[in-house]
Design a protein around this motif. Structure first.
Motif, PDB file in Angstrom:
ATOM      1  N   TYR A   9      44.699  11.355  33.610  1.00  0.00           N
ATOM      2  CA  TYR A   9      44.281  11.417  32.218  1.00  0.00           C
ATOM      3  C   TYR A   9      44.330  10.024  31.614  1.00  0.00           C
ATOM      4  CZ  TYR A   9      49.332  11.471  31.242  1.00  0.00           C
ATOM      5  OH  TYR A   9      50.665  11.166  31.182  1.00  0.00           O
ATOM      6  N   THR A  10      43.600   9.862  30.532  1.00  0.00           N
ATOM      7  CA  THR A  10      43.508   8.540  29.920  1.00  0.00           C
ATOM      8  C   THR A  10      44.151   8.473  28.533  1.00  0.00           C
ATOM      9  OG1 THR A  10      41.318   9.100  29.037  1.00  0.00           O
ATOM     10  CG2 THR A  10      41.390   7.994  31.173  1.00  0.00           C
ATOM     11  N   ASN A  11      44.269   9.605  27.867  1.00  0.00           N
ATOM     12  CA  ASN A  11      44.758   9.598  26.489  1.00  0.00           C
ATOM     13  C   ASN A  11      46.280   9.699  26.475  1.00  0.00           C
ATOM     14  OD1 ASN A  11      45.346  10.084  23.773  1.00  0.00           O
ATOM     15  ND2 ASN A  11      43.502  11.317  23.457  1.00  0.00           N
TER      16      ASN A  11
ATOM     17  N   LYS B 202      49.836   7.992  34.302  1.00  0.00           N
ATOM     18  CA  LYS B 202      48.975   9.003  33.685  1.00  0.00           C
ATOM     19  C   LYS B 202      48.364   9.899  34.772  1.00  0.00           C
ATOM     20  CE  LYS B 202      47.758   6.609  29.389  1.00  0.00           C
ATOM     21  NZ  LYS B 202      48.310   5.270  29.657  1.00  0.00           N
TER      22      LYS B 202
ATOM     23  N   THR C 161      41.963  19.927  26.701  1.00  0.00           N
ATOM     24  CA  THR C 161      40.892  19.165  27.327  1.00  0.00           C
ATOM     25  C   THR C 161      41.011  19.405  28.820  1.00  0.00           C
ATOM     26  OG1 THR C 161      40.989  17.490  25.601  1.00  0.00           O
ATOM     27  CG2 THR C 161      39.878  16.901  27.649  1.00  0.00           C
TER      28      THR C 161
ATOM     29  N   LYS D  91      40.573  13.881  34.318  1.00  0.00           N
ATOM     30  CA  LYS D  91      39.708  13.768  35.489  1.00  0.00           C
ATOM     31  C   LYS D  91      40.348  14.407  36.714  1.00  0.00           C
ATOM     32  CE  LYS D  91      37.837   9.327  33.991  1.00  0.00           C
ATOM     33  NZ  LYS D  91      37.675   7.897  34.324  1.00  0.00           N
TER      34      LYS D  91
ATOM     35  N   ASP E  13      32.992  10.339  27.685  1.00  0.00           N
ATOM     36  CA  ASP E  13      34.224   9.757  28.187  1.00  0.00           C
ATOM     37  C   ASP E  13      35.176  10.891  28.598  1.00  0.00           C
ATOM     38  OD1 ASP E  13      37.115   8.225  26.698  1.00  0.00           O
ATOM     39  OD2 ASP E  13      36.400   8.130  28.755  1.00  0.00           O
ATOM     40  N   GLN E  14      35.414  10.986  29.898  1.00  0.00           N
ATOM     41  CA  GLN E  14      36.263  12.057  30.402  1.00  0.00           C
ATOM     42  C   GLN E  14      37.714  11.681  30.229  1.00  0.00           C
ATOM     43  OE1 GLN E  14      34.672  12.890  34.450  1.00  0.00           O
ATOM     44  NE2 GLN E  14      35.380  14.955  34.013  1.00  0.00           N
ATOM     45  N   GLN E  15      38.429  12.430  29.425  1.00  0.00           N
ATOM     46  CA  GLN E  15      39.830  12.104  29.210  1.00  0.00           C
ATOM     47  C   GLN E  15      40.728  12.706  30.275  1.00  0.00           C
ATOM     48  OE1 GLN E  15      41.259  11.888  25.060  1.00  0.00           O
ATOM     49  NE2 GLN E  15      39.410  13.024  24.552  1.00  0.00           N
TER      50      GLN E  15
END
Lengths: 116, 112
Positions: free
Chosen positions: A25-27, A71, A105, A5, A1-3
């Motif tokens: 980003y997702t986080n 994000k 990351t 990108k 899971d790429q946090q």
């Protein structure tokens, strides 16, 4: 899971024009974002950063914009120069609830080529 | 920013051997990090090294394969053990100063 990108693996821009490099980003726990530039056979070089309490940070020809609701962050280089040709990495960090220290990351990088 | 020196800068290693990479920083730092960048891929954190305690490894990395030492606040080593061609990579030492992480020049390992 790429946090983190970077969806564009490459970008070509004419000298003097604007280069825009994008990163998603997702986080939502990430609260600090950095851009690094990397030439072949060298380590990454820190370029510019932004805290999540800001939406813009400028340093000379480099400006980073942060859109927390989306994000999304972007790096603008104006004007672009042939020496800017390199791989650009977006990175994110945060001090997470586990108490772990800040770690980066990285995105997968975008190869920028500035054409003379 | 901190000045980070890594040795060796480049090496060609035989399969099954081990190599130790040294990282020297020109100032005392609490946190040192070891990253890897395999060909065509992004940078991946291997482990975090604090002085006086065991290194903390990320998922997919284990101490037996990548033992780390952190004898003082300016120095660390990473050993790549029992190397295979899949270990061919750039290994990067980095340190945290303020909110920013700075990298060394990297150690380019090719395993044949």
């Amino acid at each position: 899971d790429q946090q983190v990108k970077q969806n564009s693996p490459s970008l070509s821009v004419q000298e003097g024009r604007i280069s825009i490099l994008n990163c998603d980003y997702t986080n939502s726990m990430f609260d600090y974002f950095l851009w690094y530039k990397k030439y072949p056979a060298e380590g990454p070089t820190f370029l510019i950063s932004i805290s999540s309490i800001k939406d813009k940070n400028e340093d000379g020809r480099f400006t980073v914009f942060l859109n927390k609701s989306a994000k999304h962050l972007s790096l603008h280089i104006v004007p672009s120069q042939p020496g800017d040709s390199a791989v650009y990495f977006c990175a994110a960090s945060g001090t997470f609830s586990s108490g772990s220290a800040r770690q980066l990351t990285f995105g997968s990088g975008t190869q920028l080529t500035v054409l003379p | 920013s901190a000045v980070i020196s890594q040795k060796p800068s480049r090496d060609i290693c035989q399969r099954g051997t081990s190599l130790t990479i040294q990282c020297q920083v020109d100032s005392q730092v609490t946190m040192m990090f070891w990253y890897r960048q395999q060909p065509g891929q992004s940078l991946t954190l291997i482990a975090t090294a604090n002085q006086g305690s065991e290194a903390t490894y990320e998922s997919g990395f284990v101490i037996d394969k990548f033992p780390i030492s952190r004898p003082n606040l300016t120095f660390s080593t990473l050993t790549v053990s029992n190397m295979s061609p899949e270990d061919s990579s750039i290994y990067l030492c980095s340190v945290e100063q303020g909110n920013t992480i700075y990298f060394g020049e990297g150690s380019w390992l090719t395993v044949v």
